[in-house]
Scaffold this motif. Structure first.
Motif, PDB file in Angstrom:
ATOM      1  N   ASP A  89       0.761  -0.927   0.042  1.00 55.80           N
ATOM      2  CA  ASP A  89       0.272  -0.402   0.235  1.00 55.80           C
ATOM      3  C   ASP A  89       0.803   1.634   0.002  1.00 55.80           C
ATOM      4  O   ASP A  89       0.782   1.955  -0.908  1.00 55.80           O
ATOM      5  CB  ASP A  89      -0.873   0.073   1.335  1.00 55.80           C
ATOM      6  N   ASP A  90       1.571   1.451   0.902  1.00 58.12           N
ATOM      7  CA  ASP A  90       3.020   2.573   0.639  1.00 58.12           C
ATOM      8  C   ASP A  90       3.700   2.226  -0.629  1.00 58.12           C
ATOM      9  O   ASP A  90       3.723   3.492  -0.767  1.00 58.12           O
ATOM     10  CB  ASP A  90       3.707   2.685   1.831  1.00 58.12           C
TER      11      ASP A  90
ATOM     12  N   ARG B 191       0.997   4.672  -2.838  1.00 57.01           N
ATOM     13  CA  ARG B 191       0.750   5.750  -2.965  1.00 57.01           C
ATOM     14  C   ARG B 191       2.530   6.737  -2.844  1.00 57.01           C
ATOM     15  O   ARG B 191       1.943   7.150  -3.281  1.00 57.01           O
ATOM     16  CB  ARG B 191       0.958   5.789  -0.294  1.00 57.01           C
ATOM     17  N   TRP B 192       3.089   6.061  -2.742  1.00 57.03           N
ATOM     18  CA  TRP B 192       4.431   6.952  -3.039  1.00 57.03           C
ATOM     19  C   TRP B 192       4.968   6.785  -4.699  1.00 57.03           C
ATOM     20  O   TRP B 192       5.075   8.431  -4.840  1.00 57.03           O
ATOM     21  CB  TRP B 192       5.640   6.387  -2.805  1.00 57.03           C
TER      22      TRP B 192
ATOM     23  N   GLY C  75       2.766   6.797  -7.085  1.00 51.74           N
ATOM     24  CA  GLY C  75       1.642   7.446  -7.424  1.00 51.74           C
ATOM     25  C   GLY C  75       2.631   8.825  -6.738  1.00 51.74           C
ATOM     26  O   GLY C  75       1.988   9.884  -7.976  1.00 51.74           O
ATOM     27  N   MET C  76       3.143   9.398  -5.919  1.00 53.64           N
ATOM     28  CA  MET C  76       3.264  10.844  -6.159  1.00 53.64           C
ATOM     29  C   MET C  76       5.308  11.608  -6.881  1.00 53.64           C
ATOM     30  O   MET C  76       5.102  12.359  -6.695  1.00 53.64           O
ATOM     31  CB  MET C  76       3.969  10.778  -4.655  1.00 53.64           C
TER      32      MET C  76
ATOM     33  N   SER D  73       1.893  16.239  -1.327  1.00 51.55           N
ATOM     34  CA  SER D  73       1.220  15.612  -1.343  1.00 51.55           C
ATOM     35  C   SER D  73       2.178  14.287  -0.769  1.00 51.55           C
ATOM     36  O   SER D  73       1.399  13.516  -0.663  1.00 51.55           O
ATOM     37  CB  SER D  73       2.022  14.663  -2.514  1.00 51.55           C
TER      38      SER D  73
ATOM     39  N   ALA E  37      -0.550  12.569   1.646  1.00 48.21           N
ATOM     40  CA  ALA E  37      -0.248  10.419   0.977  1.00 48.21           C
ATOM     41  C   ALA E  37      -0.339   9.753   2.699  1.00 48.21           C
ATOM     42  O   ALA E  37      -0.727   8.789   2.627  1.00 48.21           O
ATOM     43  CB  ALA E  37       0.178  10.365   0.209  1.00 48.21           C
ATOM     44  N   PHE E  38       0.434  10.309   3.189  1.00 47.24           N
ATOM     45  CA  PHE E  38       1.517   9.938   4.606  1.00 47.24           C
ATOM     46  C   PHE E  38       1.356  10.344   5.600  1.00 47.24           C
ATOM     47  O   PHE E  38       0.968   9.674   6.931  1.00 47.24           O
ATOM     48  CB  PHE E  38       2.077  10.004   4.178  1.00 47.24           C
TER      49      PHE E  38
END
Length: 291
Positions: free
Chosen positions: A20-21, A24-25, A27-28, A165, A169-170
């Protein structure tokens, strides 16, 4: 800080982060152009030298303070040919960057977003293709910086640990006392990321992509200035405003061009995407950071 091929960044994320991380990462990550010393390569622009200006365009001046220094000229067509900068840049013409850099009065740059009256001290000018131009002699007492040709190299850029971002996200864990435990700031991931991009030239010049801050997210610095001195750094509006700004260009300290920004600092120009798309470069805002 990193500017690297997509495959290397994706592999690193999947090896060292949870699924998951990692998603997300990844995607940035944002496309951007590194501006490195050209050497024998094809040039896409240059630091320093004399700017090519139309005959009817005066040398930029900050009224009451003096003329601005020419920092860089970038060839928009060459930039477009180099790859994706992640920006709606003009496809032709030249982008010129100017700054009141303190050389006239022996001081550090006085231009800062927290002081709206200083904003005329930084300027971005687009000269359309086909415009008749000529090198403009530098104003008296303001010799040009040494000319250093630059080449543009496409790649993906990585957001800083406190970039808008990353916060979105985090979460705000990047501000905690144990921030190294945050997944994208844990030491193994941080060190592996640095190893991907040793950048032997030491140059941090960049067009588009994520900024490389010296002290903290430059987008938040711009946003805080626009919200006014009464806004706290915890104001919930800060991240929203910061997210509306993108990096146009950053120019690092560069010994070859005799450019030293404070204590080994970096210059940043940011702009809103709508202003960029409409060619409103006068709406770009400037900030700088140093050690």
């Amino acid at each position: 800080m990193t500017h690297a091929p997509a495959e290397a960044l994706h592999d690193l994320a999947h090896r060292l982060l949870s699924p998951d991380d990692a998603a997300r990462w990844i995607g940035m990550l944002a496309p951007g152009l590194r501006l490195a010393h050209a050497g024998d390569g094809a040039a896409a622009g240059r630091l320093g030298g004399l700017p090519e200006l139309p005959a009817d365009t005066p040398w930029p001046v900050w009224e009451g303070n003096g003329p601005l220094s020419h920092i860089a000229s970038l060839d928009c067509a060459a930039l477009a040919a180099a790859g994706d900068a992640g920006l709606a840049l003009p496809v032709s013409g030249t982008l010129l960057f100017f700054l009141f850099d303190g050389r006239l009065d022996g001081d550090d740059p006085l231009v800062h977003p927290e002081d709206p009256e200083s904003r005329p001290g930084a300027r971005v000018v687009h000269v359309p293709a086909g415009t008749t131009t000529r090198p403009r002699p530098a104003p008296a007492g303001l010799p040009p910086y040494p000319e250093v040709p630059l080449t543009a190299q496409a790649g993906l850029t990585v957001p800083a640990s406190d970039a808008p971002s990353v916060r979105a996200a985090f979460g705000e864990a990047v501000d905690s006392r144990d921030w190294r435990r945050h997944p994208v700031n844990a030491k193994p991931f941080f060190d592996a990321l640095r190893a991907l991009d040793p950048d032997p030239s030491g140059s941090g010049h960049r067009l588009g992509g994520h900024a490389v801050p010296v002290q903290g997210a430059v987008e938040r610095e711009i946003a805080h200035a626009l919200l006014g001195s009464g806004a706290s750094w915890q104001d919930p509006r800060l991240n929203d405003e910061a997210a509306t700004w993108v990096l146009l260009a950053q120019i690092d300290t560069d010994c070859a061009a005799d450019m030293m920004w404070g204590d080994v600092g970096t210059l940043y120009w940011l702009i809103r995407p709508a202003d960029l798309a409409d060619g409103r470069f006068e709406e770009a805002l400037f900030t700088w950071q140093c050690c």
